[in-house]
Design a protein around this motif. Structure first.
Motif, PDB file in Angstrom:
ATOM      1  N   ALA A  38       0.847  -1.185   0.000  1.00 55.75           N
ATOM      2  CA  ALA A  38       0.000   0.000   0.000  1.00 55.75           C
ATOM      3  C   ALA A  38       0.886   1.239   0.000  1.00 55.75           C
ATOM      4  O   ALA A  38       2.054   1.174   0.407  1.00 55.75           O
ATOM      5  N   LYS A  41       3.701   2.198   2.675  1.00 55.28           N
ATOM      6  CA  LYS A  41       3.922   1.040   3.540  1.00 55.28           C
ATOM      7  C   LYS A  41       4.878   0.063   2.895  1.00 55.28           C
ATOM      8  O   LYS A  41       5.095   0.096   1.676  1.00 55.28           O
ATOM      9  N   SER A  61      -4.683 -11.121   8.376  1.00 52.02           N
ATOM     10  CA  SER A  61      -5.626 -10.103   7.912  1.00 52.02           C
ATOM     11  C   SER A  61      -6.517 -10.573   6.771  1.00 52.02           C
ATOM     12  O   SER A  61      -7.557  -9.963   6.505  1.00 52.02           O
ATOM     13  N   LYS A  85     -12.090  -5.414   1.713  1.00 59.60           N
ATOM     14  CA  LYS A  85     -12.204  -4.267   2.610  1.00 59.60           C
ATOM     15  C   LYS A  85     -11.332  -3.136   2.080  1.00 59.60           C
ATOM     16  O   LYS A  85     -10.355  -3.393   1.364  1.00 59.60           O
ATOM     17  N   PRO A  86     -11.641  -1.898   2.437  1.00 58.59           N
ATOM     18  CA  PRO A  86     -10.805  -0.779   1.966  1.00 58.59           C
ATOM     19  C   PRO A  86      -9.334  -0.957   2.335  1.00 58.59           C
ATOM     20  O   PRO A  86      -8.453  -0.536   1.568  1.00 58.59           O
ATOM     21  N   GLU A  87      -9.048  -1.598   3.445  1.00 58.78           N
ATOM     22  CA  GLU A  87      -7.652  -1.804   3.849  1.00 58.78           C
ATOM     23  C   GLU A  87      -6.930  -2.845   2.999  1.00 58.78           C
ATOM     24  O   GLU A  87      -5.724  -3.039   3.143  1.00 58.78           O
ATOM     25  N   ASP A  88      -7.650  -3.508   2.112  1.00 62.87           N
ATOM     26  CA  ASP A  88      -7.008  -4.423   1.154  1.00 62.87           C
ATOM     27  C   ASP A  88      -6.458  -3.671  -0.057  1.00 62.87           C
ATOM     28  O   ASP A  88      -5.791  -4.266  -0.905  1.00 62.87           O
ATOM     29  N   THR A  89      -6.747  -2.394  -0.148  1.00 63.32           N
ATOM     30  CA  THR A  89      -6.261  -1.595  -1.267  1.00 63.32           C
ATOM     31  C   THR A  89      -4.742  -1.569  -1.286  1.00 63.32           C
ATOM     32  O   THR A  89      -4.099  -1.226  -0.297  1.00 63.32           O
ATOM     33  N   THR A 119      -8.127  -1.754  -5.766  1.00 61.16           N
ATOM     34  CA  THR A 119      -8.669  -0.626  -5.023  1.00 61.16           C
ATOM     35  C   THR A 119     -10.067  -0.986  -4.535  1.00 61.16           C
ATOM     36  O   THR A 119     -10.922  -1.360  -5.328  1.00 61.16           O
ATOM     37  N   SER A 122     -15.077   2.293  -0.062  1.00 66.94           N
ATOM     38  CA  SER A 122     -15.982   2.061   1.084  1.00 66.94           C
ATOM     39  C   SER A 122     -17.402   2.500   0.779  1.00 66.94           C
ATOM     40  O   SER A 122     -17.674   3.114  -0.234  1.00 66.94           O
TER      41      SER A 122
END
Length: 122
Positions: A38, A41, A61, A85-89, A119, A122
Motif C-alpha cells: 500500500a 507502507k 488479515s 475491505k478498503p484496507e485491502d487496497t 482498489t 468504502s
C-alpha cells in the motif's frame, strides 16, 4: 516472467480474482506467493502455496477471505479475494520462491511479477 492480472476497482464486500501467469519457465517446482504494498507502507505477505499445492498459508488479515490456488498445467497461480475491505487496497505482486517451499519472507522470493492494482472503495 510473472504476469499478474485481475486487479481493479471494487466496492467493499466485493470480490476479485487475481491471476499470475508465467512465461518462459515452468513453476511446478517452486512455491508461489502473493504480496501487497500500500502507499507509504512496506511490501507485506498475503498468501503462499507450495510447489505441489499441498500447503497454503495466509496473513491473519486475509485468512478466511482469500484463497490461493495453482494450476501447474497452466503455469498459473490464483488469488481469490472475497469480502474485500478498503484496507485491502494495494498493489498486489505475485512471487516465485527460490525452492518448493512457501514463506512469508520477501528474501525467499526469487522472481517478482509486475504488480496489479486493487482498489476497494468504502
Amino acid at each position: 516472467q510473472l504476469q499478474a492480472s485481475g486487479g481493479g476497482l471494487v466496492q467493499a464486500g466485493g470480490s476479485l480474482r487475481l491471476s499470475c501467469a508465467t512465461s518462459g519457465r515452468t513453476v511446478s517446482s517452486v512455491g508461489m506467493g502473493w504480496f501487497r504494498q500500500a502507499p507509504g507502507k512496506e511490501r507485506e505477505f498475503v498468501s503462499a502455496i507450495t510447489n505441489n499445492g499441498g500447503s497454503t498459508s495466509y496473513a491473519d488479515s486475509v485468512k478466511g477471505r482469500f484463497t490461493i490456488s495453482r494450476d501447474n498445467a497452466k503455469n498459473t497461480v490464483y488469488l481469490e479475494m472475497n469480502n474485500l475491505k478498503p484496507e485491502d487496497t494495494a498493489v498486489y505482486y505475485c512471487a516465485a520462491y527460490r525452492g518448493p517451499f512457501s514463506s512469508k519472507a520477501t528474501a525467499s522470493v526469487r522472481y517478482w511479477g509486475q504488480g496489479t492494482q486493487v482498489t476497494v472503495s468504502s
